[in-house]
Design an enzyme around this catalytic site. Structure first.
Site, PDB file in Angstrom:
ATOM      1  N   ASP A  93      18.712 -51.765  30.602  1.00  0.00           N
ATOM      2  CA  ASP A  93      19.135 -53.151  30.719  1.00  0.00           C
ATOM      3  C   ASP A  93      18.506 -53.950  29.578  1.00  0.00           C
ATOM      4  O   ASP A  93      17.703 -53.434  28.812  1.00  0.00           O
ATOM      5  CB  ASP A  93      18.761 -53.727  32.086  1.00  0.00           C
ATOM      6  CG  ASP A  93      17.294 -53.542  32.415  1.00  0.00           C
ATOM      7  OD1 ASP A  93      16.497 -53.333  31.486  1.00  0.00           O
ATOM      8  OD2 ASP A  93      16.934 -53.610  33.592  1.00  0.00           O
ATOM      9  N   ASP A 284      23.567 -49.657  40.200  1.00  0.00           N
ATOM     10  CA  ASP A 284      22.166 -49.273  40.082  1.00  0.00           C
ATOM     11  C   ASP A 284      21.351 -50.101  41.052  1.00  0.00           C
ATOM     12  O   ASP A 284      21.695 -51.246  41.357  1.00  0.00           O
ATOM     13  CB  ASP A 284      21.644 -49.475  38.656  1.00  0.00           C
ATOM     14  CG  ASP A 284      21.312 -50.931  38.367  1.00  0.00           C
ATOM     15  OD1 ASP A 284      20.155 -51.343  38.597  1.00  0.00           O
ATOM     16  OD2 ASP A 284      22.212 -51.681  37.925  1.00  0.00           O
ATOM     17  N   CYS A 330      22.428 -32.281  55.586  1.00  0.00           N
ATOM     18  CA  CYS A 330      22.049 -32.583  54.202  1.00  0.00           C
ATOM     19  C   CYS A 330      21.555 -31.318  53.510  1.00  0.00           C
ATOM     20  O   CYS A 330      20.807 -30.528  54.091  1.00  0.00           O
ATOM     21  CB  CYS A 330      20.962 -33.660  54.187  1.00  0.00           C
ATOM     22  SG  CYS A 330      20.377 -34.070  52.514  1.00  0.00           S
ATOM     23  N   CYS A 332      19.653 -31.283  50.741  1.00  0.00           N
ATOM     24  CA  CYS A 332      18.523 -31.555  49.847  1.00  0.00           C
ATOM     25  C   CYS A 332      17.345 -30.643  50.192  1.00  0.00           C
ATOM     26  O   CYS A 332      17.257 -30.087  51.295  1.00  0.00           O
ATOM     27  CB  CYS A 332      18.107 -33.024  49.916  1.00  0.00           C
ATOM     28  SG  CYS A 332      17.123 -33.473  51.360  1.00  0.00           S
ATOM     29  N   CYS A 335      15.347 -31.720  53.430  1.00  0.00           N
ATOM     30  CA  CYS A 335      15.963 -31.394  54.711  1.00  0.00           C
ATOM     31  C   CYS A 335      15.978 -29.887  54.973  1.00  0.00           C
ATOM     32  O   CYS A 335      16.005 -29.453  56.132  1.00  0.00           O
ATOM     33  CB  CYS A 335      17.380 -31.963  54.780  1.00  0.00           C
ATOM     34  SG  CYS A 335      17.414 -33.769  54.971  1.00  0.00           S
ATOM     35  N   HIS A 361      15.166 -36.854  49.293  1.00  0.00           N
ATOM     36  CA  HIS A 361      16.295 -36.935  50.228  1.00  0.00           C
ATOM     37  C   HIS A 361      17.186 -38.121  49.896  1.00  0.00           C
ATOM     38  O   HIS A 361      18.423 -37.991  49.855  1.00  0.00           O
ATOM     39  CB  HIS A 361      15.809 -37.056  51.669  1.00  0.00           C
ATOM     40  CG  HIS A 361      16.904 -37.467  52.608  1.00  0.00           C
ATOM     41  ND1 HIS A 361      17.865 -36.592  53.056  1.00  0.00           N
ATOM     42  CD2 HIS A 361      17.240 -38.693  53.120  1.00  0.00           C
ATOM     43  CE1 HIS A 361      18.738 -37.236  53.829  1.00  0.00           C
ATOM     44  NE2 HIS A 361      18.382 -38.519  53.881  1.00  0.00           N
TER      45      HIS A 361
END
Length: 390
Positions: A93, A284, A330, A332, A335, A361
């Site tokens: 930014d 974002d 999930c 991930c 998990c 996660h």
């Protein structure tokens, strides 16, 4: 200009669109979520972990890197990609919002129309913004030219024009004055960008105008008239979610939709679905990783214990004996390995593993969400996806 960049829309569902944003460091499938690596890192998460969670792109902060360690230092280390060990697309930014937010309050306070915090903003002039450095307290000035030079030194793919983020409490007269100054600053940013353009970066212009429809329309039309590669919607978005959605639609109505469109600083699940329905391509927000540091784990609607929130708080005693993973479906790493009970224990024991595990996660959650949104657009089933996730 922008010969190494391209944005293509490959599927639509009403105003929602699936696309591909091509950059020198790889492609981004949109709609996409951009994770915030404010100070050249996503807190507690390595670049490899981001890759493992199928993250596509990171945002870093010009204001913070301008203040410390300085863009020349990073340039001497081979640029931000090499410095932080991330070889995918990078966006920075302009620094304008950080100067504003540190001067008037937090992101959440801005959206809610509240002011808080200690002001670090000294003054705004036609030349730029004068402020006290958060790092060492020295007085500094960031101009449109310095912002672009800083982003050029960092060597990121996508850069943003310098603007003033007008405070919520400003009246329409000041908001208009601020918007017009932002337009002049953005033109100066573009001129500085063009002066040393080498084909490795592309620039976003920012739509301002506060909550006023006529100003948003004027700003959108002005930004669309300038040779920016892409557009970001920024500034004051209202005091409620409903008003925020209205303001985003105001801005969208005047934009050149052949360009990628980014919504700055917004990342709630319901907000993403609304933004996608209006034609937003990228988002974002620090929210997914910030709430993780306080025990907040993002979950789909079926796994929530409080329908107002989009996450569960694993610090709560109800999870002490809960042997489920955060989400049973999930994929991930968290998990797959850890139960809610174990994460609750780690939080109570003040173990750092809890923070990185929950952040992992949440990062994968956001990427899964965006993956299903993209498929929902292709299959014309976005409303079904929305009912599952929000």
């Amino acid at each position: 200009m922008y010969e190494n960049f391209r944005f293509s829309v490959i599927s639509t569902d009403k105003r929602s669109r699936r696309g591909i944003l091509r950059t020198p460091h790889g492609n981004v499938e949109t709609p996409a979520f951009i994770f915030c690596g404010t100070k050249a890192c996503v807190k507690g998460i390595s670049p490899q972990q981001l890759i493992d969670a199928k993250s596509q792109i990171i945002l870093s902060n010009t204001y913070h890197l301008f203040s410390f360690p300085g863009s020349e230092h990073i340039k001497a280390r081979g640029g931000l990609h090499k410095f932080m060990g991330w070889n995918g697309p990078l966006l920075t930014d302009s620094g304008g919002f950080q100067i504003f937010s540190l001067g008037h309050g937090s992101v959440a306070a801005e959206i809610k129309g509240h002011r808080s915090g200690t002001s670090t903003l000294a003054k705004i002039t036609e030349d730029g913004a004068v402020f006290r450095s958060y790092w060492d307290g020295t007085t500094q000035i960031l101009t449109p030219e310095k912002s672009i030079q800083t982003q050029r030194n960092l060597g990121v793919d996508l850069v943003v024009a310098f603007d003033e983020c007008t405070p919520f409490h400003s009246d329409k007269r000041y908001t208009e004055k601020s918007m017009e100054r932002s337009h002049r600053w953005e033109k100066r940013s573009l001129d500085e960008f063009v002066r040393e353009d080498n084909g490795t970066q592309a620039m976003y212009g920012i739509v301002q105008g506060g909550i006023h429809e006529d100003l948003r329309q004027r700003s959108a039309e002005y930004i669309s008239s300038q040779p920016f590669f892409a557009t970001a919607i920024g500034g004051t978005l209202g005091s409620t979610k409903e008003q925020m959605y209205e303001v985003v639609e105001m801005a969208m109505n005047g934009l050149n939709i052949s360009r990628p469109i980014h919504l700055l600083g917004i990342g709630g699940i319901s907000d993403i679905f609304k933004g996608v329905s209006l034609g937003i391509d990228t988002f974002d927000c620090v929210h997914p990783t910030r709430i993780a540091r306080h025990g907040g784990a993002l979950v789909k609607a079926a796994y929530r214990d409080h329908q107002i929130r989009e996450h569960i708080n694993l610090k709560r005693s109800q999870y002490e004996h809960d042997d489920w993973p955060i989400e049973p479906d999930c994929d991930c790493s968290t998990c797959k390995m850890f139960s809610r009970a174990y994460l609750h224990y780690l939080l109570k024991a003040n173990e750092l593993l809890a923070l990185s595990a929950i952040a992992m996660h949440n990062i994968r959650f956001m990427n899964r969400l965006m993956e299903e949104i993209r498929e929902g657009i292709v299959n014309k089933k976005l409303e079904e996806v929305k009912s599952k996730w929000s």
